[in-house]
Design an enzyme around this catalytic site. Structure first.
Site, mmCIF file in Angstrom:
data_model
loop_
_atom_site.group_PDB
_atom_site.id
_atom_site.type_symbol
_atom_site.label_atom_id
_atom_site.label_comp_id
_atom_site.label_asym_id
_atom_site.label_seq_id
_atom_site.Cartn_x
_atom_site.Cartn_y
_atom_site.Cartn_z
ATOM 1 C CG ASP A 223 -1.926 1.131 1.231
ATOM 2 O OD1 ASP A 223 -2.506 1.417 0.179
ATOM 3 O OD2 ASP A 223 -2.072 1.755 2.302
ATOM 4 C CB CYS B 24 -16.842 5.927 0.312
ATOM 5 S SG CYS B 24 -18.203 5.778 -0.854
ATOM 6 C CB CYS C 191 -19.768 7.783 -7.652
ATOM 7 S SG CYS C 191 -18.676 8.900 -6.765
ATOM 8 C CB CYS D 294 -22.026 -3.095 -15.840
ATOM 9 S SG CYS D 294 -22.347 -2.678 -14.121
ATOM 10 C CB CYS E 275 -12.947 10.004 -3.886
ATOM 11 S SG CYS E 275 -13.163 8.385 -3.145
HETATM 12 C C1 B12 Z 1 -3.900 6.963 -3.125
HETATM 13 C C2 B12 Z 1 -4.818 5.791 -2.906
HETATM 14 C C3 B12 Z 1 -6.168 6.069 -2.697
HETATM 15 C C4 B12 Z 1 -6.758 7.453 -2.926
HETATM 16 C C5 B12 Z 1 -6.890 7.661 -4.454
HETATM 17 C C6 B12 Z 1 -7.484 6.449 -5.165
HETATM 18 C C7 B12 Z 1 -7.132 6.350 -6.633
HETATM 19 N N1 B12 Z 1 -8.013 5.809 -7.419
HETATM 20 O O1 B12 Z 1 -6.073 6.724 -7.055
HETATM 21 C C8 B12 Z 1 -8.110 7.355 -2.157
HETATM 22 C C9 B12 Z 1 -7.939 7.886 -0.761
HETATM 23 C C10 B12 Z 1 -9.294 8.100 -2.810
HETATM 24 C C11 B12 Z 1 -8.311 5.852 -2.134
HETATM 25 C C12 B12 Z 1 -9.543 5.259 -1.965
HETATM 26 C C13 B12 Z 1 -9.722 3.895 -1.893
HETATM 27 N N2 B12 Z 1 -8.754 2.954 -1.805
HETATM 28 CO CO1 B12 Z 1 -6.883 3.313 -2.129
HETATM 29 N N3 B12 Z 1 -5.056 3.461 -2.574
HETATM 30 C C14 B12 Z 1 -4.329 4.479 -2.902
HETATM 31 C C15 B12 Z 1 -2.883 4.010 -3.198
HETATM 32 C C16 B12 Z 1 -2.028 4.308 -1.959
HETATM 33 C C17 B12 Z 1 -2.250 4.628 -4.434
HETATM 34 C C18 B12 Z 1 -3.161 4.567 -5.684
HETATM 35 C C19 B12 Z 1 -2.573 5.342 -6.853
HETATM 36 O O2 B12 Z 1 -1.408 5.216 -7.204
HETATM 37 N N4 B12 Z 1 -3.398 6.207 -7.457
HETATM 38 C C20 B12 Z 1 -3.011 6.918 -8.610
HETATM 39 C C21 B12 Z 1 -3.923 6.446 -9.737
HETATM 40 C C22 B12 Z 1 -3.549 7.040 -11.096
HETATM 41 O O3 B12 Z 1 -3.720 5.081 -9.749
HETATM 42 P P1 B12 Z 1 -4.872 3.969 -9.645
HETATM 43 O O4 B12 Z 1 -6.183 4.413 -9.185
HETATM 44 O O5 B12 Z 1 -4.244 2.803 -9.056
HETATM 45 O O6 B12 Z 1 -5.099 3.980 -11.188
HETATM 46 C C23 B12 Z 1 -5.255 2.873 -11.942
HETATM 47 C C24 B12 Z 1 -6.560 2.930 -12.725
HETATM 48 O O7 B12 Z 1 -6.943 4.268 -12.862
HETATM 49 C C25 B12 Z 1 -6.136 2.229 -13.970
HETATM 50 N N5 B12 Z 1 -6.541 2.823 -15.240
HETATM 51 C C26 B12 Z 1 -6.669 4.112 -15.587
HETATM 52 N N6 B12 Z 1 -7.082 4.187 -16.843
HETATM 53 C C27 B12 Z 1 -7.188 2.917 -17.307
HETATM 54 C C28 B12 Z 1 -7.581 2.445 -18.538
HETATM 55 C C29 B12 Z 1 -7.595 1.060 -18.748
HETATM 56 C C30 B12 Z 1 -8.028 0.540 -20.085
HETATM 57 C C31 B12 Z 1 -7.216 0.177 -17.705
HETATM 58 C C32 B12 Z 1 -7.242 -1.283 -17.919
HETATM 59 C C33 B12 Z 1 -6.821 0.692 -16.470
HETATM 60 C C34 B12 Z 1 -6.838 2.050 -16.293
HETATM 61 O O8 B12 Z 1 -4.724 2.071 -13.971
HETATM 62 C C35 B12 Z 1 -4.193 2.932 -13.005
HETATM 63 C C36 B12 Z 1 -2.825 2.484 -12.564
HETATM 64 O O9 B12 Z 1 -2.828 1.130 -12.219
HETATM 65 C C37 B12 Z 1 -3.098 2.464 -3.426
HETATM 66 C C38 B12 Z 1 -1.912 1.565 -3.025
HETATM 67 C C39 B12 Z 1 -0.823 1.607 -4.103
HETATM 68 N N7 B12 Z 1 0.400 1.845 -3.695
HETATM 69 O O10 B12 Z 1 -1.109 1.416 -5.272
HETATM 70 C C40 B12 Z 1 -4.372 2.178 -2.568
HETATM 71 C C41 B12 Z 1 -5.367 1.140 -3.111
HETATM 72 C C42 B12 Z 1 -5.575 1.413 -4.572
HETATM 73 N N8 B12 Z 1 -6.586 1.477 -2.381
HETATM 74 C C43 B12 Z 1 -7.309 0.456 -2.049
HETATM 75 C C44 B12 Z 1 -8.575 0.546 -1.411
HETATM 76 C C45 B12 Z 1 -9.108 -0.717 -0.750
HETATM 77 C C46 B12 Z 1 -9.294 1.760 -1.417
HETATM 78 C C47 B12 Z 1 -10.768 1.973 -1.027
HETATM 79 C C48 B12 Z 1 -11.699 0.827 -1.405
HETATM 80 C C49 B12 Z 1 -10.863 2.275 0.490
HETATM 81 C C50 B12 Z 1 -12.268 2.646 0.963
HETATM 82 N N9 B12 Z 1 -13.190 1.702 1.056
HETATM 83 O O11 B12 Z 1 -12.531 3.775 1.296
HETATM 84 C C51 B12 Z 1 -11.095 3.283 -1.828
HETATM 85 C C52 B12 Z 1 -11.549 2.929 -3.262
HETATM 86 C C53 B12 Z 1 -11.783 4.105 -4.153
HETATM 87 C C54 B12 Z 1 -11.724 3.670 -5.625
HETATM 88 N N10 B12 Z 1 -12.869 3.502 -6.265
HETATM 89 O O12 B12 Z 1 -10.623 3.491 -6.154
HETATM 90 C C55 B12 Z 1 -6.672 -0.853 -2.502
HETATM 91 C C56 B12 Z 1 -7.412 -1.345 -3.759
HETATM 92 C C57 B12 Z 1 -7.557 -2.858 -3.895
HETATM 93 C C58 B12 Z 1 -8.320 -3.187 -5.169
HETATM 94 N N11 B12 Z 1 -9.085 -4.257 -5.129
HETATM 95 O O13 B12 Z 1 -8.238 -2.506 -6.167
HETATM 96 C C59 B12 Z 1 -5.171 -0.382 -2.755
HETATM 97 C C60 B12 Z 1 -4.449 -1.134 -3.878
HETATM 98 C C61 B12 Z 1 -4.445 -0.567 -1.397
HETATM 99 C C62 B12 Z 1 -4.030 -2.015 -1.142
HETATM 100 N N12 B12 Z 1 -2.735 -2.277 -1.084
HETATM 101 O O14 B12 Z 1 -4.847 -2.913 -1.008
HETATM 102 N N13 B12 Z 1 -7.128 5.184 -2.310
HETATM 103 S S1 SF4 Z 2 -15.319 5.357 -2.959
HETATM 104 FE FE1 SF4 Z 2 -15.123 7.359 -3.959
HETATM 105 S S2 SF4 Z 2 -15.406 6.865 -6.099
HETATM 106 FE FE2 SF4 Z 2 -16.264 5.127 -4.970
HETATM 107 S S3 SF4 Z 2 -18.454 5.652 -4.708
HETATM 108 FE FE3 SF4 Z 2 -17.355 6.377 -2.886
HETATM 109 S S4 SF4 Z 2 -16.988 8.536 -3.418
HETATM 110 FE FE4 SF4 Z 2 -17.417 7.529 -5.329
HETATM 111 S S1 SF4 Z 3 -20.237 -1.969 -11.113
HETATM 112 FE FE1 SF4 Z 3 -18.550 -0.930 -12.168
HETATM 113 S S2 SF4 Z 3 -16.764 -2.199 -11.797
HETATM 114 FE FE2 SF4 Z 3 -18.563 -3.469 -11.320
HETATM 115 S S3 SF4 Z 3 -19.008 -4.556 -13.257
HETATM 116 FE FE3 SF4 Z 3 -20.239 -2.677 -13.236
HETATM 117 S S4 SF4 Z 3 -18.966 -1.183 -14.350
HETATM 118 FE FE4 SF4 Z 3 -17.612 -2.866 -13.763
#
Ligand code: B12
Ligand code: SF4
Ligand code: SF4
Length: 315
Positions: A106, A213, A170, A163, A186
């Site tokens: 993480d 959330c 959200c 879907c 978020c």
């Molecule tokens: C910062 C962070 C947050 C931030 C920002 C989230 C975000 N989306 O970036 C906040 C505080 C909002 C957050 C919330 C949550 N988080 Co968080 N978070 C992180 C953290 C530390 C970094 C994520 C990151 O680098 N973000 C930057 C963005 C650009 O990266 P990303 O979202 O991973 O983006 C990916 C997608 O956008 C995707 N993508 C984008 N465009 C496209 C297009 C295509 C075609 C495809 C295939 C993919 C794709 O690829 C990106 C890179 O992999 C990671 C741990 C880690 N080191 O990775 C945990 C992590 C992502 N979080 C996690 C969790 C559990 C949560 C929450 C569920 C917690 C909660 N219940 O409140 C929520 C979920 C919100 C959501 N819908 O994502 C888990 C997710 C596990 C999983 N099954 O995915 C992680 C991996 C922690 C862990 N080690 O378990 N989180």
């Molecule tokens: S975790 Fe963030 S992105 Fe997901 S429903 Fe809640 S507010 Fe929206």
């Molecule tokens: S709820 Fe969102 S993540 Fe889950 S199957 Fe539907 S589009 Fe995909």
């Protein structure tokens, strides 16, 4: 090869450039380390990713209570998962003496979901979660960077199809596009990471969430298959009466919340979140507590309490 991968380093840079990280300054720091896992661990030749489920089927929320994201209802997961990843590294070392590796859980700058997608553990759902057809998305990720060349697994196809439930559900419209989460909108970001006052425009959308959330996962059909995991010792229920959240944050923050991921919001954050949810509750029984905070010397808390009082009195 990695740079222009969907969701890869280029997508990450766009995300930061557009300010979607909000006040999470650490997400914008030294972006080059996110370019490749090799920058984080130079001897890396392979990444091994692991998933650990933490919750079973979603439960309906309890009316009038403050909700806690289910990942945060158990003891903090970082140590538990690190121990698992390090045990795997020790096992690899026994098979291949001299193996070097480094565990991530993480908090490292490794884009965990990207590597987990490459590792075939799931696809990136439209809610930006890594989603497995077998166990849904209520799981943690952890992993290892290792200096061994391991045979790669195949990524699995996207099953979201037409879907859009997560995007529609959200409460703060945080998805500008499928798979792109504007974290600065978020509820998880506001209630966990954001320090200080929560912008007024998002307060109603936060509803009854006092920490994190789960909405965009609760509506996901693949979470029908989510499974609980005895590895994580349950500490908190998924919802608590709001006055209970306030009291625990006031008097027992260390005992009740510190052992769990809720600690991340800090005491002040939990007080703010409870006051906010009281304003959204429609329940006039919260008025005395809000009046008490309306003159608090901490301006974040007093302003939040006054906003909530006004909202309750308007109803
Ligand atoms: C910062 C962070 C947050 C931030 C920002 C989230 C975000 N989306 O970036 C906040 C505080 C909002 C957050 C919330 C949550 N988080 Co968080 N978070 C992180 C953290 C530390 C970094 C994520 C990151 O680098 N973000 C930057 C963005 C650009 O990266 P990303 O979202 O991973 O983006 C990916 C997608 O956008 C995707 N993508 C984008 N465009 C496209 C297009 C295509 C075609 C495809 C295939 C993919 C794709 O690829 C990106 C890179 O992999 C990671 C741990 C880690 N080191 O990775 C945990 C992590 C992502 N979080 C996690 C969790 C559990 C949560 C929450 C569920 C917690 C909660 N219940 O409140 C929520 C979920 C919100 C959501 N819908 O994502 C888990 C997710 C596990 C999983 N099954 O995915 C992680 C991996 C922690 C862990 N080690 O378990 N989180
Ligand atoms: S975790 Fe963030 S992105 Fe997901 S429903 Fe809640 S507010 Fe929206
Ligand atoms: S709820 Fe969102 S993540 Fe889950 S199957 Fe539907 S589009 Fe995909």
């Amino acid at each position: 090869m990695l740079a222009d991968e969907p969701g890869g380093p280029a997508a990450y840079k766009d995300w930061v450039d557009q300010g979607m990280h909000g006040t999470m300054g650490y997400m914008a720091r030294d972006p080059s380390v996110r370019d490749s896992i090799v920058r984080w661990f130079p001897p890396a030749k392979s990444a091994v990713l692991l998933t650990f489920s933490y919750s079973g089927k979603p439960l309906p929320p309890k009316a009038g209570e403050g909700r806690i994201a289910r990942y945060a209802t158990s003891d903090d997961y970082h140590g538990v998962l690190r121990a698992k990843a390090e045990a795997l590294l020790a096992w690899l070392g026994a098979l291949r003496p001299g193996t070097q590796g480094k565990a991530f859980v993480d908090s490292s700058p490794v884009l965990e979901r990207l590597y987990a997608r490459f590792a075939g553990l799931g696809w990136i759902g439209k809610n930006s979660m890594l989603l497995s057809p077998k166990i849904g998305s209520f799981f943690f990720l952890t992993g290892l960077a290792v200096d061994a060349e391991l045979e790669p697994d195949e990524p699995i196809p996207d099953h979201c199809g037409d879907c859009n439930r997560c995007i529609q559900a959200c409460p703060t419209d945080a998805f500008p596009a499928p798979r792109v989460l504007d974290a600065s909108r978020c509820v998880a970001y506001f209630t966990i990471e954001h320090r200080g006052s929560i912008p007024v425009a998002f307060r109603e959308g936060i509803g009854d969430w006092v920490f994190g959330c789960d909405v965009c996962q609760e509506v996901c059909p693949f979470n029908r298959f989510a499974a609980a995991n005895p590895l994580f010792v349950r500490r908190l229920p998924e919802s608590l009466p709001l006055e209970g959240v306030l009291e625990r944050a006031e008097r027992e923050f260390k005992e009740v919340f510190k052992p769990t991921p809720v600690e991340r919001a800090r005491r002040r954050g939990m007080l703010r979140n409870a006051l906010l949810a009281m304003g959204n509750s429609g329940d006039p029984r919260h008025i005395p507590a809000l009046e008490r905070y309306a003159t608090d010397p901490d301006s974040v808390l007093s302003e939040q309490a006054r906003w909530s009082l006004e909202r309750l009195r308007r109803n």
